[in-house]
Design an enzyme around this catalytic site. Structure first.
Site, short mmCIF file in Angstrom:
data_model
loop_
_atom_site.label_atom_id
_atom_site.label_comp_id
_atom_site.label_asym_id
_atom_site.label_seq_id
_atom_site.Cartn_x
_atom_site.Cartn_y
_atom_site.Cartn_z
N GLU A 19 0.88 -1.32 -0.06
CA GLU A 19 -0.06 0.05 -0.13
C GLU A 19 0.73 1.41 -0.19
O GLU A 19 2.12 1.10 0.58
CB GLU A 19 -0.93 0.04 1.40
CG GLU A 19 -2.28 -0.49 1.16
CD GLU A 19 -3.01 0.43 0.32
OE1 GLU A 19 -2.80 1.39 -0.30
OE2 GLU A 19 -4.30 0.33 0.38
N ASP A 20 0.27 2.31 -0.56
CA ASP A 20 1.06 3.75 -0.40
C ASP A 20 1.05 4.13 0.81
O ASP A 20 1.72 4.78 1.48
CB ASP A 20 0.45 4.63 -1.53
CG ASP A 20 -0.83 4.66 -1.50
OD1 ASP A 20 -1.52 3.83 -1.40
OD2 ASP A 20 -1.36 5.75 -2.00
N ASP A 72 -4.21 5.08 6.35
CA ASP A 72 -4.70 6.46 7.03
C ASP A 72 -5.51 5.90 8.13
O ASP A 72 -5.03 5.74 9.25
CB ASP A 72 -5.46 7.21 6.16
CG ASP A 72 -5.88 8.82 6.46
OD1 ASP A 72 -6.13 8.65 7.72
OD2 ASP A 72 -5.75 9.72 5.65
N PHE A 111 -2.18 16.25 5.02
CA PHE A 111 -2.64 15.70 3.48
C PHE A 111 -1.44 15.64 2.41
O PHE A 111 -0.87 16.46 2.18
CB PHE A 111 -3.82 16.24 2.76
CG PHE A 111 -4.33 15.57 1.90
CD1 PHE A 111 -5.25 14.65 1.89
CD2 PHE A 111 -4.03 15.88 0.47
CE1 PHE A 111 -5.93 13.91 1.07
CE2 PHE A 111 -4.45 14.87 -0.55
CZ PHE A 111 -5.42 13.98 -0.12
N ARG A 134 0.31 12.93 -8.70
CA ARG A 134 1.05 11.46 -8.58
C ARG A 134 2.11 11.31 -9.14
O ARG A 134 2.94 10.45 -8.44
CB ARG A 134 -0.12 10.43 -9.26
CG ARG A 134 -1.44 10.06 -8.92
CD ARG A 134 -2.06 8.88 -9.31
NE ARG A 134 -3.53 8.76 -9.25
CZ ARG A 134 -4.33 8.45 -8.06
NH1 ARG A 134 -3.48 7.99 -6.93
NH2 ARG A 134 -5.46 8.51 -8.00
C1 PRP Z 1 -5.74 5.57 -0.60
C2 PRP Z 1 -4.73 4.63 -0.40
C3 PRP Z 1 -5.12 3.52 0.35
C4 PRP Z 1 -6.40 4.43 1.28
C5 PRP Z 1 -5.95 4.54 2.72
O1 PRP Z 1 -6.40 5.37 -1.64
O2 PRP Z 1 -4.22 4.20 -1.51
O3 PRP Z 1 -5.77 2.44 -0.39
O4 PRP Z 1 -6.54 5.50 0.78
O5 PRP Z 1 -6.92 5.07 3.18
P1 PRP Z 1 -7.71 4.42 4.49
O6 PRP Z 1 -6.50 3.85 5.57
O7 PRP Z 1 -8.40 5.62 5.28
O8 PRP Z 1 -8.51 3.30 4.30
P2 PRP Z 1 -7.48 6.44 -2.44
O9 PRP Z 1 -8.84 5.91 -1.96
O10 PRP Z 1 -7.18 7.69 -2.47
O11 PRP Z 1 -7.40 5.65 -3.79
P3 PRP Z 1 -6.11 5.78 -4.79
O12 PRP Z 1 -5.10 5.05 -4.29
O13 PRP Z 1 -6.78 5.28 -5.91
O14 PRP Z 1 -5.89 7.16 -4.97
#
Ligand code: PRP
Length: 181
Positions: free
Chosen positions: A103-104, A107, A156, A169
């Protein structure tokens, strides 16, 4: 995930490209040592993880197969609902495989929590998680993140795969957005 105010300046550097490279090499080493002699299935959670995934994978010297998992959250994006829709699934069976989910950012942890349950149901031999970034103070669920690149505050963040409204990105660093006054 909470968003900044719509008025914001260009991203400021939070984690430089050099620091990212250095820390990702350490994480790759750790994974390589932990899984020595094994084959792994590395899963990239789209979209945000694609740059981190491609960088860390090139530093892990193990027999590896790559899979891509697309997810999107339902509802109001300003507050994570935890309801996650799989938009691109993995076709390969994971049964008896050693799986690492990349995962990136973690949160609230709700996305990862959903994904862990989803992947455990496929009966892998083992399942670990690796996230480049983690916000410990924002976590709403107690889930294991086995490999963490950087723990950060509530700011953020964008860049290096992460977006704000689809932008940023491609930045080579992790930046943060400041609200303009
Ligand atoms: C981001 C990130 C995780 C998630 C983390 O995805 O890549 O998958 O949010 O948030 P959380 O811990 O509160 O669930 P995002 O919904 O921004 O989609 P993307 O990766 O396609 O930009």
């Amino acid at each position: 995930m909470s968003k900044p105010a719509s008025n914001h300046s260009d991203p400021k550097v939070l984690i430089s490209a050099e620091k990212l490279d250095e820390r990702i090499a350490e994480l790759a080493n750790e994974i390589q040592n932990d899984y020595a002699g094994r084959e792994i299935v590395a899963i990239c959670v789209l979209k945000g993880s694609f740059i981190f995934f491609s960088d860390i994978l090139r530093k892990i010297d193990l027999p590896t197969s790559c899979e891509f998992l697309g997810v999107s959250s339902y509802g109001d994006k300003k507050v994570s609902s935890g309801e996650v829709k799989v938009t691109l699934d993995i076709n390969e069976p994971l049964e008896n495989k050693h799986v690492i989910l990349f995962e990136d950012i973690v949160d609230s942890g709700l996305t990862l929590s959903y994904l862990i349950a989803n992947l455990r149901a496929r009966r892998p031999a083992s399942l670990r998680t690796c996230s480049l970034l983690m916000k410990p103070d924002s976590m709403r669920v107690d889930i294991p993140v086995d490999y963490v690149g950087f723990k950060i505050g509530p700011e953020f963040v964008v860049g290096y795969g992460l977006d704000y409204a689809g932008k940023f990105r491609g930045l080579p660093f992790i930046g943060f957005l400041e609200a303009e006054h």
